[in-house]
Scaffold this active site. Structure first.
Site, PDB file in Angstrom:
ATOM      1  N   ARG A 195       0.806  -1.227   0.000  1.00  0.00           N
ATOM      2  CA  ARG A 195       0.000   0.000   0.000  1.00  0.00           C
ATOM      3  C   ARG A 195       0.834   1.269   0.000  1.00  0.00           C
ATOM      4  O   ARG A 195       0.489   2.238  -0.669  1.00  0.00           O
ATOM      5  CB  ARG A 195      -0.930  -0.015   1.222  1.00  0.00           C
ATOM      6  N   GLU A 228      -5.273  -2.979  16.528  1.00  0.00           N
ATOM      7  CA  GLU A 228      -4.700  -1.750  15.984  1.00  0.00           C
ATOM      8  C   GLU A 228      -4.270  -0.772  17.068  1.00  0.00           C
ATOM      9  O   GLU A 228      -3.465   0.122  16.813  1.00  0.00           O
ATOM     10  CB  GLU A 228      -5.708  -1.076  15.047  1.00  0.00           C
ATOM     11  N   ARG A 274       1.532  -1.818   6.983  1.00  0.00           N
ATOM     12  CA  ARG A 274       0.773  -3.063   7.119  1.00  0.00           C
ATOM     13  C   ARG A 274       0.407  -3.605   5.745  1.00  0.00           C
ATOM     14  O   ARG A 274      -0.113  -2.884   4.898  1.00  0.00           O
ATOM     15  CB  ARG A 274      -0.505  -2.833   7.927  1.00  0.00           C
TER      16      ARG A 274
END
Length: 637
Positions: free
Chosen positions: A330, A425, A435
């Site tokens: 990501r 989290e 992540r």
């Protein structure tokens, strides 16, 4: 201070099994003598409460929503990772471990990650037994799909609603324990403070969000499963009730906050469409399995996508990262999208978007097949944008999503404050600086179902905990402090809205501590945040009273905490003078604009100690050692 992670010695493959054996045990008949508070009812908190009660502990579960079924875990779409290797494509526990260490850019503990990879397979078995309707192939076996940062298919999913289905399974387990009397669920209640007695966490102060009443709740241990702080940026993919309050107020009572600068920007979100928008919508990373990301080759090209021929399209992820293509992690995908948009190749009215195109997949597999895989996601996109993604590409752009930072915990998931455990989290432990997709659900359920039930028992079996009552001085002080803050918020009676302050802070952080950071902008942010905070306490307008339902007051308290926390976030970003994962310092990049780590000086966890509002926090460090995965420059090419 050098922090002790309490990581077991010896071969990593045996560490968790050996550590479980070495932990002290609580006799089954003695478990009913202990009480545990669990704050948060998402996948981490819900699974923890259900599992601890199943063992025999007395559990109080605090839910900020009206029902545990509305926890933000419900919003997770794409799936949950596990190393079962059902597709027989080369996956293994070791490969999941390796991918996660590498995906986090070598900034997390190896032992925690290996344990997570080991436990991943048990999670799938647990959830199948609960009746979670995972997707299955034609022969009835559990199906898998690919996700960013991996070259194997290891993600189990339930169309685009995996989080919801997992949460329903967890909710069933939790309500079973409610029915037998071992769990008391307290809904519509917010934690406002942590009670520390004799150096150990022993309870919390809460406010009933319906009638405004405030109470003290005591226990032998406190577990925080309260999620992340992504809404510090204001616009994010997080639910409106997501906040940093529980973690931040525990931090102010002595719990160290680790790596707050590690914030994740998700690459596939529906772009901002107006100045009055309150949140952003995530389009699952799973869409990158079949969707191809591209922009026009010509800057400023405003033609509709259908008018741009194949030869005039730049499939920039496939070109730049041929090994992983559209399934890069990501942080890599987000920076790449920002780069092409900054260079003038962005699409849409604002130019802050790229295309996610399913035309090739529809022609190859058929529209019905794509509808079966992603139908509810396509429907969501069309409802929000008014555009049919079967006929035209989606437009996407990065947005604040997940936070890898959180309260520091050791291998047992206990913070530096004895008796305060932090899971999911809300802690910093398993993802490093970035992540991988489909790992959040994995960590939350691993912590709640399979790690905490062992480690909290080890603590309770060895702790000497005197009986305490609500008339203890520490309880009275915490309750008074919470009431004083509420009274102060209500007494300002200024003329600026709470939302206005939150927007101002969020925009500042997005521009100066967002996808790209540098020392000049970070120092500017550190000068500007205290000014915003000062103005907030002089000019905020909080309507209503503290004695009944007051959502204005709720939001004011959370924004006040964001205004304090933001300073620590930026301090951490400035102190970490390297690039790694989601923390991209423009001063530290390779010749081809990738993140450049400084392993000699920054192979550590930075854990910050609170010294007072507006005062620089003290940095403590936990050294990170990499014995099993060699430190290398991360590459997805």
């Amino acid at each position: 201070m050098i922090l002790d992670s309490k990581t077991p010695s010896g071969p990593i493959q045996d560490s968790w099994e050996r550590h479980r054996f070495d932990l002290k045990l609580v006799n089954p008949s003695n478990k009913r003598k202990f009480s545990i508070i669990v704050v948060g009812t998402g996948l981490a908190g819900g699974s923890a409460a259900a599992s601890l009660a199943e063992l025999g502990y007395n559990v109080k579960s605090f839910c900020i929503q009206d029902s545990p079924r509305r926890a933000h875990s419900i919003a997770a779409q794409g799936g949950i990772n596990a190393a079962k290797n059902y597709p027989n494509d080369g996956d293994s526990i070791w490969r999941l471990f390796y991918d996660t260490v590498k995906g986090g850019d070598f900034r997390a503990r190896e032992a925690n990650i290996y344990r997570l990879a080991q436990i991943s397979n048990h999670i799938i078995d647990q959830c199948v037994a609960q009746g979670v309707p995972f997707a299955r192939d034609y022969g009835g076996l559990l199906a898998n799909r690919s996700f960013g940062g991996a070259q194997v298919s290891r993600t189990f999913y339930a169309r685009g609603q995996t989080g919801q289905q997992l949460l329903l399974g967890c909710y069933g387990a939790l309500m079973r324990q409610v029915a037998v009397g071992r769990v008391t669920v307290v809904p519509r209640t917010e934690m406002l403070d942590l009670i520390v007695i004799g150096g150990a966490a022993r309870g919390i102060v809460t406010r009933n969000l319906v009638d405004g009443s405030m109470e003290v709740h005591l226990a032998d241990a406190v577990v925080l499963g309260t999620g992340g702080y992504g809404r510090v940026f204001y616009l994010s993919t997080n639910g409106m009730s997501s906040n940093v309050t529980a973690s931040w107020r525990a931090h102010k009572r002595g719990a160290f906050f680790a790596n707050p600068c590690y914030t994740q920007i998700h690459p596939t979100c529906i772009p901002v469409h107006g100045t009055n928008q309150s949140k952003l919508t995530l389009m699952s990373e799973s869409l990158r399995n079949d969707g191809r990301v591209w922009v026009p080759k010509k800057a400023g090209d405003k033609r509709s996508p259908g008018e741009i021929p194949e030869g005039e399209r730049n499939y920039y992820l496939e070109t730049r990262y041929p090994s992983f293509g559209n399934l890069v992690p990501r942080d890599v995908a987000s920076r790449a999208a920002k780069k092409v948009c900054d260079e003038g190749y962005g699409v849409g009215a604002t130019g802050l978007a790229v295309y996610l195109d399913f035309d090739d997949a529809i022609r190859r597999d058929g529209e019905d097949t794509i509808r079966d895989r992603y139908g509810n996601l396509f429907q969501m996109y069309e409802k929000i944008t008014g555009e049919n993604p079967y006929k035209a590409p989606m437009r996407i752009y990065p947005a604040s999503h997940y936070t890898m930072g959180g309260l520091w915990v050791d291998y047992n998931l206990m913070s530096n404050l004895p008796g305060l455990f932090v899971i999911g989290e809300a802690n910093f432990s398993d993802h490093g600086a970035n992540r991988l997709g489909a790992s959040a659900l994995m960590q939350g359920l691993a912590d709640g179902y399979f790690v905490l039930p062992y480690t909290i028992g080890g603590y309770l079996a060895g702790a000497k905990l005197p009986a305490v009552t609500a008339d203890h001085d520490a309880c009275a002080e915490a309750l008074a402090a919470a009431r004083e803050k509420i009274d102060k918020l209500l007494s300002v009676k200024g003329n600026r809205t709470i939302d206005g302050f939150h927007k101002k802070l969020g925009l500042l952080l997005w521009n100066k501590c967002g996808m790209a950071r540098n020392a000049v902008l970070l120092k500017e942010a550190l000068e500007e945040i205290p000014a915003i905070r000062s103005e907030f306490w002089e000019n905020v307008n909080v309507l209503g009273s503290g004695d009944d339902l007051n959502q204005s007051l709720e939001m004011a308290g959370r924004v006040a905490d964001f205004l304090e926390f933001a300073e620590t976030l930026v301090e951490d970003a400035l102190a970490r003078d390297e690039s790694c994962g989601g923390h991209f310092r423009e001063e530290h990049q390779t010749a081809d604009n990738e993140a450049q780590r400084d392993d000699e000086n920054f192979s550590h966890v930075a854990a910050w100690e609170f010294n007072g509002v507006g005062k620089k926090p003290t940095e403590h460090r936990e050294p990170l050692e990499f014995k099993y995965v060699k430190l290398t420059q991360r590459s997805y090419k």
